[in-house]
Design an enzyme around this catalytic site. Structure first.
Site, short mmCIF file in Angstrom:
data_model
loop_
_atom_site.label_atom_id
_atom_site.label_comp_id
_atom_site.label_asym_id
_atom_site.label_seq_id
_atom_site.Cartn_x
_atom_site.Cartn_y
_atom_site.Cartn_z
CG ASP A 330 7.12 -0.15 44.39
OD1 ASP A 330 6.13 -0.80 44.79
OD2 ASP A 330 7.48 0.93 44.87
CG ASP A 331 10.36 0.18 40.13
OD1 ASP A 331 9.47 0.98 40.50
OD2 ASP A 331 11.55 0.33 40.41
CG HIS A 381 5.76 2.94 41.02
ND1 HIS A 381 5.85 3.68 42.17
CD2 HIS A 381 7.02 2.52 40.76
CE1 HIS A 381 7.12 3.71 42.58
NE2 HIS A 381 7.84 3.02 41.74
CG HIS A 385 10.54 4.80 38.48
ND1 HIS A 385 11.61 5.32 39.19
CD2 HIS A 385 9.96 3.88 39.29
CE1 HIS A 385 11.66 4.70 40.37
NE2 HIS A 385 10.68 3.84 40.45
CG HIS A 472 11.98 -2.56 43.58
ND1 HIS A 472 12.54 -2.38 44.81
CD2 HIS A 472 11.51 -1.36 43.19
CE1 HIS A 472 12.41 -1.10 45.15
NE2 HIS A 472 11.80 -0.45 44.19
NI NI Z 1 9.93 2.56 41.91
#
Ligand code: NI
Length: 507
Positions: A330-331, A381, A385, A472
């Site tokens: 993620d991210d 995503h 955020h 991540h």
């Molecule tokens: Ni995230």
């Protein structure tokens, strides 16, 4: 806490109890005596107990820095364990300052755990305090503490960075104000330099809180109280969840010494290279902008380190028995970390799913294409955020649509999966999302620990056939720990699939 006295208690229990108290007191006096007069041998260890009665082991060893000893306190109490490490000098005032901070954190932790146990006696917490020593050519030291605590299994915990500063010759501590000779104009310049560095920081892109960032970088001395000065840089530490969201941890901003040298008091101006001091190898130093965020705070033995990882069998089971796991990142994307992850995945012929922030895809479109070429799945995503449960339907739609649009524009592929930030969903979020919502069952908490070895430990402990593992791709430690995770899973009979593949094959 009050405890009822048992009237029938035998005199022998009284005697045993008194002897225990005397022994404890004596060892405490011994410890105080040894540390006060600095006569200790290079290594000594003592035992005491926490308020709850669990044994605490205290150990004192010499550090590689002259005049500085390292104190380690550990408790393996099952439900409120801790591992604490702090420096001790020959200067009482400094020692007290550090000790007060440590005692405060420890007491708060134990008190909170006691409350938690009243609600659920099985709750387990964890407290780790470690520090690193950053020396400066002037002879001054910055000690940077990382304190991370969890109060229950459901709690994501918190991380805190605190700095202490010592001139070991005089015993005086120094503040950011001393570095800039109390000059407000120089403080203003510092503030502008920090803001610029924050805006240009890759790891913070898509994670910044603009208004808070401006507030916490205002030219006020207290905004810069946590810092370290080295020969290469002035490093500023911000609190977790202040200028950027928690997922990136406490933000660390490094200003190279050529940017700030003119502002510094003469004592702290970098000297010629000739008189640069040899840096001892304990505690990592020399933090560059690129390395920041994954500095090795791992000097403290954590509890998990105490648990021996058992050797795993190395013969992969036959093809028919193979299990499936979906690794998710993620991210990102991140120009450095994501690329390293892609290389590692490639090496193991593993497929994964990347849940990306639209704002970062906009910065790094090339990486998205590398993902596509390697056969990975692309997921949405959101753009910023955001916690979608706090937004209205229109903002939610915009966060999701804008992100899918840029991923599709860049990659030419349709986005088929969505992961809400923090896993936060409500009915509105559900209704506004046309995509399958993908959560996870194995949370590596990689953003919190930044420890490559811990990544494998968590996966080992929780992974099962059909698991979705959350990681991540913005933390160097995750990229560094991935190799051993892949090797382990492969040996355990796992195939690496994308989320879509997993969903398609699940019964
Ligand atoms: Ni995230």
């Amino acid at each position: 806490m009050k405890r009822k006295r048992q009237k029938s208690r035998s005199i022998w229990i009284d005697i045993t109890f008194s002897i225990a108290i005397i022994l404890l007191t004596m060892s405490a006096i011994y410890l105080i005596f040894m540390t006060e007069i600095g006569l200790s041998t290079s290594k000594s260890s003592t035992k005491e107990t926490t308020g709850a009665g669990a044994p605490v082991e205290t150990e004192q060893i010499d550090s590689n820095y002259p005049g500085i000893k390292i104190i380690t306190k550990t408790s393996n109490d099952k439900r409120a364990p801790f591992a604490i490490q702090y420096p001790q000098s020959i200067h009482n005032e400094f020692n007290m300052e550090v000790k007060n901070y440590i005692d405060h954190v420890q007491t708060t932790y134990l008190a909170t755990m006691m409350e938690e146990h009243q609600i659920d006696e099985k709750t387990t917490g964890e407290l780790n305090i470690s520090y690193e020593t950053l020396p400066h050519v002037s002879g001054n030291y910055s000690f940077v503490f990382l304190n991370s605590s969890i109060f229950s299994d459901k709690d994501v915990g918190k991380m805190e960075i605190r700095s202490f500063h010592l001139n070991p010759e005089t015993g005086e501590s120094f503040s950011i104000r001393d570095l800039f000779e109390g000059d407000f104009l120089r403080l203003q310049t510092l503030s502008s330099l920090v803001r610029l560095a924050i805006q240009n920081d890759d790891s913070l892109k898509g994670h910044l809180f603009q208004q808070e960032m401006e507030r916490f970088t205002e030219p006020l001395w207290m905004n810069y109280r946590n810092f370290a000065i080295t020969d290469d840089a002035l490093i500023i530490y911000f609190d977790e969840n202040t200028i950027a969201d928690r997922i990136v941890g406490p933000p660390i901003i490094s200003l190279s010494s050529d940017l700030v040298q003119d502002l510094l008091a003469s004592e702290f101006k970098p000297k010629d290279n000739d008189d640069a001091i040899e840096i001892p190898d304990i505690g990592s130093v020399g933090v560059s902008t690129e390395e920041k965020g994954d500095k090795n705070f791992g000097e403290t033995p954590t509890h998990s380190d105490a648990i021996n990882d058992e050797q795993t069998e190395t013969t992969p089971p036959a093809k028919t028995e193979r299990k499936k796991v979906a690794l998710t990142f993620d991210d990102g994307p991140d120009p450095k970390v994501t690329r390293q992850i892609l290389e590692t995945l490639q090496k193991h012929n593993a497929k994964a799913t990347f849940f990306m922030l639209g704002s970062r895809v906009e910065y790094y479109p090339d990486i998205v294409n590398e993902m596509i070429e390697a056969g990975h799945e692309l997921g949405n995503h959101t753009w910023t955020h955001a916690d979608l449960t706090k937004l209205g339907p229109e903002r939610i739609a915009k966060e999701i649509e804008k992100t899918s649009a840029i991923i599709e524009e860049v990659s030419g592929q349709k986005v088929e999966a969505f992961r809400p930030p923090y896993g936060a969903v409500n009915t509105t979020v559900h209704n506004m999302t046309g995509l399958p919502i993908i959560l996870w069952d194995v949370d590596t908490l990689d953003w919190k620990y930044r420890d490559p070895a811990r990544l494998l430990r968590v996966v080992k402990e929780h992974v099962k056939d059909g698991s979705i593992v959350l990681m991540h791709d913005i933390h160097q430690s995750t990229a560094d720990g991935l190799e051993s995770v892949l090797t382990y899973l492969k040996n355990e009979g796992y195939d690496f699939v994308t989320v879509a593949e997993l969903e398609n094959t699940s019964p």
